[in-house]
Design a protein around this motif. Structure first.
Motif, PDB file in Angstrom:
ATOM      1  N   MET A 209      -0.038   5.045   4.276  1.00  0.00           N
ATOM      2  CA  MET A 209      -0.721   3.675   4.354  1.00  0.00           C
ATOM      3  C   MET A 209       0.146   2.608   3.830  1.00  0.00           C
ATOM      4  N   LYS A 210       0.214   1.445   4.299  1.00  0.00           N
ATOM      5  CA  LYS A 210       1.146   0.223   3.892  1.00  0.00           C
ATOM      6  C   LYS A 210       0.227  -0.318   2.665  1.00  0.00           C
ATOM      7  N   GLN A 211       1.301  -0.973   1.651  1.00  0.00           N
ATOM      8  CA  GLN A 211       0.522  -1.838   0.917  1.00  0.00           C
ATOM      9  C   GLN A 211       0.380  -3.361   1.461  1.00  0.00           C
ATOM     10  N   HIS A 212      -0.498  -3.700   1.205  1.00  0.00           N
ATOM     11  CA  HIS A 212      -1.043  -5.101   1.627  1.00  0.00           C
ATOM     12  C   HIS A 212      -0.770  -6.196   0.642  1.00  0.00           C
ATOM     13  N   VAL A 213       0.372  -6.886   0.821  1.00  0.00           N
ATOM     14  CA  VAL A 213       0.733  -8.232   0.064  1.00  0.00           C
ATOM     15  C   VAL A 213       0.170  -9.351   0.807  1.00  0.00           C
TER      16      VAL A 213
ATOM     17  N   GLY B 233      -8.747  -7.695   1.005  1.00  0.00           N
ATOM     18  CA  GLY B 233      -8.264  -6.059   0.888  1.00  0.00           C
ATOM     19  C   GLY B 233      -6.589  -6.010   0.461  1.00  0.00           C
ATOM     20  N   ALA B 234      -6.355  -7.050  -0.235  1.00  0.00           N
ATOM     21  CA  ALA B 234      -4.958  -6.883  -0.877  1.00  0.00           C
ATOM     22  C   ALA B 234      -4.718  -6.036  -1.817  1.00  0.00           C
ATOM     23  N   ASP B 235      -3.706  -5.232  -1.592  1.00  0.00           N
ATOM     24  CA  ASP B 235      -3.232  -4.186  -2.737  1.00  0.00           C
ATOM     25  C   ASP B 235      -2.259  -5.019  -4.065  1.00  0.00           C
ATOM     26  N   ILE B 236      -1.639  -6.214  -3.475  1.00  0.00           N
ATOM     27  CA  ILE B 236      -0.964  -6.914  -4.426  1.00  0.00           C
ATOM     28  C   ILE B 236      -0.917  -8.238  -3.908  1.00  0.00           C
TER      29      ILE B 236
END
Length: 257
Positions: free
Chosen positions: A1-5, A84-87
């Motif tokens: 799964m991609k990290q969402h920045v 929903g940002a991871d970063i």
């Protein structure tokens, strides 16, 4: 799964600069990373929102009237979490900061070395910064360094990266500005801070959010208030954003310049 920045830009009447800033933000820095752009429109009365949309902003959040930089950054952090940002990456919309260096600032999180990264003009370049601004930066950064008992080079940077937990736990206790209190708050809670050298260029359009007299009368009391507040240490997941070493090499090779 991609990290969402999510790169969020607090903006107040920045129609002449914000389009160029958004266009400079690299969207494809790594196969495992998705980059989106959020504009926090702080009650702008010009074409800031229209220009931002045309330049490729993915999300817009608008205040009905001007709330102040601290309020805009606070909303940028909380709304990035909602989206929903991871970063989260805070970037000034005035085109003084190098949006194209996004990968440089993300790298410490992807290596598991830091949870909170500040782009440092004083470790990079500060050509063209006016003397009174430079002295003011030195003064407030020195105060931060004393309070944290660790050396910081650029406590007022307008380019910062936050882990998911840093976004969730970082507190900004006043609306005028955020720079000092968010760093004091996060470091006191146990988050690891790192500075990365960046290239700085003086703004050529618009006016700064910050006025020196108001800065003195608003920020110093906020610093004292923050240091008097009790905080609890956070149980931090130090590997939350790590990318495998081989992938980091790929990411570095794909940096946008």
């Amino acid at each position: 799964m991609k990290q969402h920045v999510i790169v969020f830009l607090p903006a107040h009447n920045e129609e002449h600069a914000i389009g160029e800033v958004i266009k400079q933000i690299p969207r494809s820095i790594h196969p495992s990373v998705q980059v989106s752009v959020l504009v926090i429109d702080d009650g702008s009365t010009d074409r800031t929102v229209e220009v931002a949309k045309k330049a490729g902003a993915n999300y817009i959040y608008s205040f009905d009237n001007n709330q102040g930089l601290g309020a805009a950054v606070r909303k940028g952090l909380s709304y990035s979490v909602e989206l929903g940002a991871d970063i989260g990456v805070m970037l000034d919309a005035d085109n003084e900061y190098p949006a194209w260096q996004l990968a440089d600032l993300l790298e410490p999180l992807f290596k598991g070395e830091s949870d909170y990264v500040m782009g440092s003009r004083f470790k990079g370049t500060i050509d063209g910064m006016r003397l009174h601004r430079r002295l003011g930066n030195y003064c407030f950064t020195f105060i931060q360094s004393l309070l944290l008992q660790r050396w910081i080079y650029d406590g007022q940077s307008g380019m910062r990266v936050f882990s998911r937990q840093a976004m969730e736990h970082g507190e900004i206790i006043h609306d005028y500005n955020y720079a000092q209190v968010i760093t004091l708050n996060l470091v006191r809670k146990g988050f690891r801070v790192k500075e990365v050298p960046i290239t700085y260029q003086v703004r050529s359009t618009g006016e700064s959010y910050i006025k020196f007299k108001a800065y003195l009368t608003s920020v110093l009391p906020a610093i004292l208030k923050e240091m008097r507040r009790p905080v609890q240490k956070v149980s931090i997941d130090y590997s939350a954003h790590k990318i495998l070493p081989g992938h980091i090499t790929s990411m570095v090779a794909e940096k946008s310049h």
